[in-house]
Design an enzyme around this catalytic site. Structure first.
Site, short mmCIF file in Angstrom:
data_model
loop_
_atom_site.label_atom_id
_atom_site.label_comp_id
_atom_site.label_asym_id
_atom_site.label_seq_id
_atom_site.Cartn_x
_atom_site.Cartn_y
_atom_site.Cartn_z
CG ASP A 67 43.01 42.24 39.50
OD1 ASP A 67 42.00 43.02 39.39
OD2 ASP A 67 43.46 42.01 40.76
CG ASP A 136 46.75 38.92 51.16
OD1 ASP A 136 46.62 40.11 50.68
OD2 ASP A 136 46.58 38.01 50.77
CG HIS A 138 46.36 41.06 47.55
ND1 HIS A 138 45.65 40.30 48.01
CD2 HIS A 138 45.71 42.34 46.96
CE1 HIS A 138 44.26 40.63 47.94
NE2 HIS A 138 44.23 41.88 47.28
CD GLU A 143 46.27 36.75 47.50
OE1 GLU A 143 46.91 37.51 48.17
OE2 GLU A 143 45.22 36.26 47.53
C1 F6R Z 1 41.56 44.88 42.37
C2 F6R Z 1 42.67 44.47 42.98
C3 F6R Z 1 43.02 44.02 44.25
C4 F6R Z 1 42.47 45.14 45.35
C5 F6R Z 1 42.61 44.68 46.88
C6 F6R Z 1 41.91 45.56 47.72
O1 F6R Z 1 41.73 44.94 41.10
O2 F6R Z 1 43.68 44.28 42.01
O3 F6R Z 1 44.50 44.18 44.77
O4 F6R Z 1 42.89 46.33 45.09
O5 F6R Z 1 42.17 43.56 46.88
O6 F6R Z 1 40.57 45.43 47.51
P1 F6R Z 1 39.59 46.52 48.05
O7 F6R Z 1 39.65 47.67 47.59
O8 F6R Z 1 38.14 45.75 47.88
O9 F6R Z 1 39.54 46.48 49.55
#
Ligand code: F6R
Length: 261
Positions: A67, A136, A138, A143
């Site tokens: 992403d 959450d 995701h 989301e």
């Molecule tokens: C990042 C991504 C997100 C993160 C998730 C956890 O490329 O796709 O899904 O993996 O938000 O983020 P952290 O690792 O910062 O807790």
């Protein structure tokens, strides 16, 4: 789904690094799906060390990131282009033409997303997709409520995710509302999914994703449908799991022919 619980994130990251190293050694032209955020940082440091110290060769590897924030230029300090360059790419030998990250400044976003999907297909599909888990639930930036069959497209972040990611920006208002993300269908097309989750803040989402019903309300739960999904957790992230004792026993008592780490 295989659930691997380790005492801390460093040990969990070591297992993930060994899995990725094995993938790349067995298939030098591997296609890796990559994630950003705090979760893979230790893993990326370990891969850089394996490249430097053990000659782990990434020269034929192709990568696709999950992403990017819409509206952020590649050189913005909070962009995922910048993150990948600083935390992984500058330490490895993957030729720039073999690295792919959605373009946050794409003029025609639907066309860009379609081209991203096409590039993944033309590379032969993703062999191993690395994933973090949002608090959450995701996956990527899919989301809660995202279509389980979704492909790469634009999505709108929840306020919770914008808050979780606030620390990368100079103000709360600066956190973009929109992102380009691989879809849940794109992610689960990968031959193997490797989800890492560390820390207490992930414990509830982990419980719902691993032991709850499969639902678009918890995108991470879709991994329950995947044939080769591994979930690597530290004790804190595993603290709400009902079957934690069972997962530990299974991992510690794998028959020799089943051990793949
Ligand atoms: C990042 C991504 C997100 C993160 C998730 C956890 O490329 O796709 O899904 O993996 O938000 O983020 P952290 O690792 O910062 O807790």
């Amino acid at each position: 789904m295989e659930v691997i619980i380790q005492s801390d994130s460093e040990k969990g990251s070591e297992i993930a690094a060994r899995l990725i190293a094995r993938q790349v050694r067995e298939k030098p032209r591997s296609v890796l799906g990559l994630a950003t955020g705090g979760t893979p940082l230790a893993l990326y440091r370990l891969l850089a060390r394996m490249h430097r110290g053990e000659g782990l060769d990434f020269g034929s590897v192709t990568t696709f990131n999950l992403d990017e924030y819409a509206g952020l230029a590649a050189d913005h300090p909070a962009s995922y282009h910048h993150f990948m360059e600083q935390n992984l790419f500058k330490h490895l030998d993957i030729p720039p033409a073999q690295r792919h990250i959605p373009d946050g400044l794409a003029k025609d976003i639907p066309a860009h997303c379609e081209a991203y999907e096409k590039a993944i297909r033309e590379a032969g599909g993703i062999d191993l997709q690395l994933l973090g888990l949002g608090s959450d639930g995701h996956l990527g930036f899919n989301e809660p409520g995202s279509s389980l069959a979704s492909r790469t497209r634009i999505k709108t972040l929840t306020e919770r995710t914008r808050r979780d990611n606030r620390h990368n920006f100079s103000s709360a208002e600066e956190v973009p509302h929109h992102v380009i993300t691989m879809g849940l269908g794109t992610i689960t097309d990968s031959r193997m999914c490797l989800l890492l989750a560390f820390g207490k803040a992930k414990a509830h989402a982990v419980r719902l994703a691993v032991e709850g019903p499969v639902t678009a309300s918890v995108p991470g739960s879709l991994l329950q449908f995947h044939q080769r999904a591994k979930v690597i957790l530290d004790e804190e992230a595993a603290s709400e799991l009902e079957r934690a004792g069972y997962y530990r026993w299974v991992y510690q008592n794998k028959p020799p022919w089943q051990i793949d780490l």
